[in-house]
Scaffold this active site. Structure first.
Site, PDB file in Angstrom:
ATOM      1  N   LYS A  41       0.825  -1.191   0.000  1.00 44.22           N
ATOM      2  CA  LYS A  41       0.000   0.000   0.000  1.00 44.22           C
ATOM      3  C   LYS A  41       0.868   1.253   0.000  1.00 44.22           C
ATOM      4  O   LYS A  41       0.415   2.344  -0.280  1.00 44.22           O
ATOM      5  CB  LYS A  41      -0.867   0.026   1.277  1.00 44.22           C
ATOM      6  CG  LYS A  41      -1.757  -1.176   1.461  1.00 44.22           C
ATOM      7  CD  LYS A  41      -2.390  -1.091   2.871  1.00 44.22           C
ATOM      8  CE  LYS A  41      -3.075  -2.383   3.209  1.00 44.22           C
ATOM      9  NZ  LYS A  41      -3.480  -2.453   4.625  1.00 44.22           N
ATOM     10  N   GLY A  42       2.131   1.067   0.347  1.00 45.99           N
ATOM     11  CA  GLY A  42       3.014   2.204   0.599  1.00 45.99           C
ATOM     12  C   GLY A  42       3.172   3.193  -0.537  1.00 45.99           C
ATOM     13  O   GLY A  42       3.381   4.379  -0.307  1.00 45.99           O
ATOM     14  N   GLU A  97       7.842   2.443  -6.170  1.00 41.77           N
ATOM     15  CA  GLU A  97       7.997   2.035  -4.768  1.00 41.77           C
ATOM     16  C   GLU A  97       8.047   3.246  -3.859  1.00 41.77           C
ATOM     17  O   GLU A  97       8.447   4.337  -4.271  1.00 41.77           O
ATOM     18  CB  GLU A  97       9.312   1.249  -4.605  1.00 41.77           C
ATOM     19  CG  GLU A  97       9.141  -0.241  -4.478  1.00 41.77           C
ATOM     20  CD  GLU A  97       8.507  -0.693  -3.155  1.00 41.77           C
ATOM     21  OE1 GLU A  97       7.671   0.031  -2.576  1.00 41.77           O
ATOM     22  OE2 GLU A  97       8.850  -1.789  -2.718  1.00 41.77           O
ATOM     23  N   ASP A  98       7.669   3.047  -2.610  1.00 39.78           N
ATOM     24  CA  ASP A  98       7.806   4.101  -1.611  1.00 39.78           C
ATOM     25  C   ASP A  98       9.258   4.204  -1.145  1.00 39.78           C
ATOM     26  O   ASP A  98       9.836   5.279  -1.101  1.00 39.78           O
ATOM     27  CB  ASP A  98       6.865   3.853  -0.415  1.00 39.78           C
ATOM     28  CG  ASP A  98       6.914   2.412   0.099  1.00 39.78           C
ATOM     29  OD1 ASP A  98       7.663   1.589  -0.465  1.00 39.78           O
ATOM     30  OD2 ASP A  98       6.200   2.112   1.071  1.00 39.78           O
ATOM     31  N   ASP A 101      14.749  -0.617   0.725  1.00 33.51           N
ATOM     32  CA  ASP A 101      15.481  -0.815   1.976  1.00 33.51           C
ATOM     33  C   ASP A 101      16.515  -1.933   1.768  1.00 33.51           C
ATOM     34  O   ASP A 101      17.596  -1.685   1.232  1.00 33.51           O
ATOM     35  CB  ASP A 101      14.434  -1.152   3.047  1.00 33.51           C
ATOM     36  CG  ASP A 101      14.978  -1.256   4.446  1.00 33.51           C
ATOM     37  OD1 ASP A 101      16.031  -0.673   4.719  1.00 33.51           O
ATOM     38  OD2 ASP A 101      14.338  -1.900   5.289  1.00 33.51           O
ATOM     39  N   LYS A 129      17.203   3.795   0.847  1.00 36.22           N
ATOM     40  CA  LYS A 129      18.070   3.625   2.030  1.00 36.22           C
ATOM     41  C   LYS A 129      19.249   2.762   1.593  1.00 36.22           C
ATOM     42  O   LYS A 129      19.280   1.563   1.877  1.00 36.22           O
ATOM     43  CB  LYS A 129      17.311   2.826   3.101  1.00 36.22           C
ATOM     44  CG  LYS A 129      16.540   3.600   4.114  1.00 36.22           C
ATOM     45  CD  LYS A 129      16.137   2.616   5.252  1.00 36.22           C
ATOM     46  CE  LYS A 129      14.789   2.920   5.806  1.00 36.22           C
ATOM     47  NZ  LYS A 129      14.330   1.902   6.784  1.00 36.22           N
ATOM     48  N   PHE A 150      13.871   4.583  10.552  1.00 35.92           N
ATOM     49  CA  PHE A 150      12.543   4.126  10.165  1.00 35.92           C
ATOM     50  C   PHE A 150      11.658   5.330   9.883  1.00 35.92           C
ATOM     51  O   PHE A 150      11.462   6.186  10.743  1.00 35.92           O
ATOM     52  CB  PHE A 150      11.918   3.241  11.251  1.00 35.92           C
ATOM     53  CG  PHE A 150      10.758   2.466  10.716  1.00 35.92           C
ATOM     54  CD1 PHE A 150      10.963   1.299   9.991  1.00 35.92           C
ATOM     55  CD2 PHE A 150       9.457   2.927  10.882  1.00 35.92           C
ATOM     56  CE1 PHE A 150       9.894   0.595   9.445  1.00 35.92           C
ATOM     57  CE2 PHE A 150       8.385   2.232  10.345  1.00 35.92           C
ATOM     58  CZ  PHE A 150       8.602   1.064   9.629  1.00 35.92           C
ATOM     59  N   ASP A 157       4.029   3.256   6.519  1.00 39.42           N
ATOM     60  CA  ASP A 157       3.357   3.013   7.793  1.00 39.42           C
ATOM     61  C   ASP A 157       4.266   2.419   8.859  1.00 39.42           C
ATOM     62  O   ASP A 157       5.343   1.908   8.571  1.00 39.42           O
ATOM     63  CB  ASP A 157       2.218   2.003   7.575  1.00 39.42           C
ATOM     64  CG  ASP A 157       2.749   0.582   7.345  1.00 39.42           C
ATOM     65  OD1 ASP A 157       3.600   0.409   6.444  1.00 39.42           O
ATOM     66  OD2 ASP A 157       2.352  -0.328   8.086  1.00 39.42           O
ATOM     67  N   ARG A 163       0.153   6.389   7.427  1.00 39.71           N
ATOM     68  CA  ARG A 163       0.235   6.469   5.961  1.00 39.71           C
ATOM     69  C   ARG A 163      -0.287   7.804   5.437  1.00 39.71           C
ATOM     70  O   ARG A 163       0.159   8.307   4.425  1.00 39.71           O
ATOM     71  CB  ARG A 163      -0.597   5.360   5.311  1.00 39.71           C
ATOM     72  CG  ARG A 163      -0.033   3.962   5.509  1.00 39.71           C
ATOM     73  CD  ARG A 163      -0.744   2.995   4.581  1.00 39.71           C
ATOM     74  NE  ARG A 163      -0.533   1.608   4.942  1.00 39.71           N
ATOM     75  CZ  ARG A 163       0.522   0.873   4.588  1.00 39.71           C
ATOM     76  NH1 ARG A 163       1.476   1.416   3.865  1.00 39.71           N
ATOM     77  NH2 ARG A 163       0.638  -0.382   4.961  1.00 39.71           N
TER      78      ARG A 163
HETATM   79  P1  IMP Z   1      12.925  -4.175   1.266  1.00 39.42           P
HETATM   80  O1  IMP Z   1      12.424  -5.441   0.645  1.00 39.42           O
HETATM   81  O2  IMP Z   1      13.704  -4.432   2.525  1.00 39.42           O
HETATM   82  O3  IMP Z   1      13.670  -3.268   0.308  1.00 39.42           O
HETATM   83  O4  IMP Z   1      11.681  -3.440   1.839  1.00 39.42           O
HETATM   84  C1  IMP Z   1      10.879  -2.713   1.081  1.00 39.42           C
HETATM   85  C2  IMP Z   1       9.564  -2.396   1.753  1.00 39.42           C
HETATM   86  O5  IMP Z   1       9.624  -2.352   3.187  1.00 39.42           O
HETATM   87  C3  IMP Z   1       9.220  -1.008   1.342  1.00 39.42           C
HETATM   88  O6  IMP Z   1       8.548  -1.026   0.128  1.00 39.42           O
HETATM   89  C4  IMP Z   1       8.389  -0.506   2.478  1.00 39.42           C
HETATM   90  O7  IMP Z   1       7.049  -0.862   2.258  1.00 39.42           O
HETATM   91  C5  IMP Z   1       8.945  -1.224   3.680  1.00 39.42           C
HETATM   92  N1  IMP Z   1       9.908  -0.337   4.396  1.00 39.42           N
HETATM   93  C6  IMP Z   1      11.253  -0.342   4.329  1.00 39.42           C
HETATM   94  N2  IMP Z   1      11.795   0.608   5.108  1.00 39.42           N
HETATM   95  C7  IMP Z   1      10.742   1.249   5.660  1.00 39.42           C
HETATM   96  C8  IMP Z   1      10.639   2.369   6.563  1.00 39.42           C
HETATM   97  O8  IMP Z   1      11.618   2.997   7.006  1.00 39.42           O
HETATM   98  N3  IMP Z   1       9.362   2.749   6.894  1.00 39.42           N
HETATM   99  C9  IMP Z   1       8.262   2.123   6.424  1.00 39.42           C
HETATM  100  N4  IMP Z   1       8.312   1.091   5.589  1.00 39.42           N
HETATM  101  C10 IMP Z   1       9.538   0.645   5.223  1.00 39.42           C
HETATM  102 MG    MG Z   2       6.637  -0.685  -0.259  1.00 35.22          MG
END
Ligand code: IMP
Ligand code: MG
Length: 177
Positions: A41-42, A97-98, A101, A129, A150, A157, A163
């Site tokens: 949803k991000g 993507e939002d 990470d 990040k 974070f 969220d 959100r």
């Molecule tokens: P990844 O697979 O670790 O790159 O994670 C990606 C997803 O985790 C993102 O699309 C976000 O939805 C969530 N996410 C990662 N870091 C944060 C944060 O700092 N705040 C909120 N959601 C996060």
């Molecule tokens: Mg996301």
């Protein structure tokens, strides 16, 4: 524990960056049609705002993947929970993507989408990040880089809250109620 959100990017900053990204997309896709694939949803807020400033024809798709539970650290396992709207064959797909990470979600997604033979496949994220990357992913459009904190707001969220904030901030926990 009390939760507080320390503002990192105000609404105006986000909006002007989003317009910059849209301008880049307008240049890169001149004469083409783009298929924005919003990762629920991000990315909902980002996708909606971005799409408003894209001048080439736009189609929208939505899909959910999750690697986060209600906590603040990624579980590592990526799940595809909603595989609708994924007729990407022959389309110029931009995954929206939002935040990137660990990179696991996108590595998984890009691999899956590439097999469906899009005409082109790019990645656009509002926040990056880079310090927490576990899996290499090539990001084509980035709004802002953030340190390993974070963040919440503008679609992102913590336990499904925050959100709807029009800005992005760091979530911090303080003693007390
Ligand atoms: P990844 O697979 O670790 O790159 O994670 C990606 C997803 O985790 C993102 O699309 C976000 O939805 C969530 N996410 C990662 N870091 C944060 C944060 O700092 N705040 C909120 N959601 C996060
Ligand atoms: Mg996301």
């Amino acid at each position: 524990m009390k939760e507080e959100v320390n503002v990192l990017f105000k609404e105006e900053q986000l909006m002007s960056k989003i317009r910059e990204i849209a301008d880049q997309i307008n240049r890169d896709y001149e004469g083409k049609e783009v298929y924005l694939l919003c990762i629920l949803k991000g990315s909902v807020y980002f996708t909606c705002e971005l799409s408003k400033y894209i001048k080439v024809p736009v189609k929208l798709g939505f899909l959910s993947v999750s690697s986060y539970g209600d906590g603040m650290t990624s579980s590592g396992a990526v799940e595809l929970s909603n595989d609708v709207d994924l007729d990407v064959k022959g389309k110029n797909v931009i995954v929206v993507e939002d935040i990137v990470d660990s990179g696991r979600t996108l590595a998984f997604l890009l691999h899956m989408l590439a097999k469906r033979k899009p005409e082109s496949l790019r990645l656009c994220t509002l926040l990056d990040k880079p310090g927490s990357r576990v899996t290499e992913v090539a990001v084509d459009y980035v709004g802002f880089e953030v340190p390993d904190v974070f963040v919440v707001g503008f679609g992102m969220d913590y336990a499904q809250k925050y959100r709807n904030l029009p800005y992005i901030g760091e979530l911090v926990f303080k003693e007390g109620k």
